[in-house]
Design a protein around this motif. Structure first.
Motif, PDB file in Angstrom:
ATOM      1  N   LEU A 108       0.830  -1.201   0.000  1.00  0.00           N
ATOM      2  CA  LEU A 108       0.000   0.000   0.000  1.00  0.00           C
ATOM      3  C   LEU A 108       0.869   1.258   0.000  1.00  0.00           C
ATOM      4  O   LEU A 108       0.652   2.177  -0.793  1.00  0.00           O
ATOM      5  CB  LEU A 108      -0.924  -0.009   1.220  1.00  0.00           C
ATOM      6  N   ILE A 109       1.864   1.282   0.867  1.00  0.00           N
ATOM      7  CA  ILE A 109       2.782   2.426   0.917  1.00  0.00           C
ATOM      8  C   ILE A 109       3.552   2.547  -0.390  1.00  0.00           C
ATOM      9  O   ILE A 109       3.716   3.639  -0.943  1.00  0.00           O
ATOM     10  CB  ILE A 109       3.752   2.271   2.100  1.00  0.00           C
TER      11      ILE A 109
ATOM     12  N   THR B 278       2.685   1.557  -3.361  1.00  0.00           N
ATOM     13  CA  THR B 278       1.810   1.995  -4.451  1.00  0.00           C
ATOM     14  C   THR B 278       1.614   3.504  -4.426  1.00  0.00           C
ATOM     15  O   THR B 278       1.689   4.172  -5.464  1.00  0.00           O
ATOM     16  CB  THR B 278       0.447   1.287  -4.357  1.00  0.00           C
ATOM     17  N   VAL B 279       1.380   4.045  -3.235  1.00  0.00           N
ATOM     18  CA  VAL B 279       1.201   5.500  -3.106  1.00  0.00           C
ATOM     19  C   VAL B 279       2.485   6.235  -3.494  1.00  0.00           C
ATOM     20  O   VAL B 279       2.462   7.191  -4.285  1.00  0.00           O
ATOM     21  CB  VAL B 279       0.782   5.865  -1.668  1.00  0.00           C
ATOM     22  N   LEU B 280       3.613   5.774  -2.962  1.00  0.00           N
ATOM     23  CA  LEU B 280       4.895   6.415  -3.283  1.00  0.00           C
ATOM     24  C   LEU B 280       5.226   6.268  -4.769  1.00  0.00           C
ATOM     25  O   LEU B 280       5.739   7.196  -5.397  1.00  0.00           O
ATOM     26  CB  LEU B 280       6.015   5.794  -2.444  1.00  0.00           C
TER      27      LEU B 280
ATOM     28  N   LEU C   1       3.140   5.916  -7.348  1.00  0.00           N
ATOM     29  CA  LEU C   1       2.290   6.752  -8.188  1.00  0.00           C
ATOM     30  C   LEU C   1       2.685   8.220  -8.081  1.00  0.00           C
ATOM     31  O   LEU C   1       2.811   8.921  -9.095  1.00  0.00           O
ATOM     32  CB  LEU C   1       0.829   6.566  -7.797  1.00  0.00           C
ATOM     33  N   LEU C   2       2.907   8.691  -6.852  1.00  0.00           N
ATOM     34  CA  LEU C   2       3.330  10.080  -6.666  1.00  0.00           C
ATOM     35  C   LEU C   2       4.700  10.317  -7.301  1.00  0.00           C
ATOM     36  O   LEU C   2       4.936  11.361  -7.932  1.00  0.00           O
ATOM     37  CB  LEU C   2       3.385  10.414  -5.176  1.00  0.00           C
TER      38      LEU C   2
ATOM     39  N   GLY D 102       8.487   1.209  -3.389  1.00  0.00           N
ATOM     40  CA  GLY D 102       7.939   2.410  -4.003  1.00  0.00           C
ATOM     41  C   GLY D 102       8.849   2.910  -5.115  1.00  0.00           C
ATOM     42  O   GLY D 102       8.382   3.393  -6.149  1.00  0.00           O
TER      43      GLY D 102
END
Length: 229
Positions: free
Chosen positions: A25-26, A28-30, A32-33, A106
């Motif tokens: 989850l972490i 994926t967020v990192l 994408l950003l 990430g």
């Protein structure tokens, strides 16, 4: 034969799955950003994102794990001491493991998502703008669904590698199934037996994951001709 240790190891498998899901989850967020930052024309965004992706992928996972667990605690306590706080801040093993693996993978997902975004034809962006959509709405409603289809194969590979990399958290004392297998092997003097159990559990997790992600890939490929980008 197993002296009741299999249940103990399977209990660690639950913690292993929690670590894997939290980390992904972490990541994926990192990712994408970071991908959006790398594609930004502004150097203040793309340079740090490029540095993050390059440096983190070049350092072994184990080294980063130990740096975050030990060095991160010391850095946080030094900072708190300068701010006048007298207490001690301690990373628990689960938090350290999830944050480190999420941070590491990430960096890999930055490149996965960047390549997927670049794989969406520019005409899709232009079509969104022609309808009066903002850049963010064009991305969310038009580009993102197409990007997901292109990213799933590489995303699947990263998930499988991350899942296996959760075995590294045993070095910082987290009671995952790898550490429990070592304890069982040491107690019974049959380490090979319990390592085989762990290997079978990891194989089961990755096999189920692979099947589910293939279903997701088919779902996002509905209506797309074979070979079409």
């Amino acid at each position: 034969m197993f002296d009741g240790y299999v249940g103990h190891i399977l209990g660690g498998a639950v913690l292993t799955l929690k670590t894997a899901f939290g980390s992904m989850l972490i990541a994926t967020v990192l990712g994408l950003l970071g991908a959006l930052a790398r594609l930004s024309p502004r150097w203040i965004f793309n340079k740090p994102a490029s540095l993050y992706s390059t440096v983190v992928r070049g350092i072994p996972d184990l080294v980063l794990m130990l740096l975050v667990f030990y060095g991160g605690q010391q850095l946080a306590n030094d900072l708190l001491a300068r701010l006048g706080y007298q207490g001690q801040f301690d990373f628990d093993q689960f938090t350290a493991g999830v944050l480190t693996l999420g941070f590491i993978y990430g960096a890999y997902l930055v490149e996965t998502f960047r390549g997927a975004i670049l794989g969406v034809p520019k005409g899709q962006w232009e079509a969104g703008y022609a309808y009066g959509m903002s850049a963010s709405r064009t991305f969310l409603r038009i580009v993102l669904p197409q990007m997901i289809r292109l990213a799933i194969p590489s995303y699947t590979n990263n998930w499988l590698v991350l899942t296996k990399a959760t075995a590294l958290v045993s070095v910082i004392g987290l009671q995952d199934m790898m550490l429990r297998a070592k304890e069982a092997g040491g107690a019974t003097r049959e380490p090979f037996t319990y390592l085989l159990v762990v290997g079978a559990v990891y194989l089961a997790i990755t096999s189920v994951s692979l099947g589910l992600l293939k279903l997701a890939e088919r779902r996002y490929s509905v209506g797309v001709r074979h070979g079409e980008l």
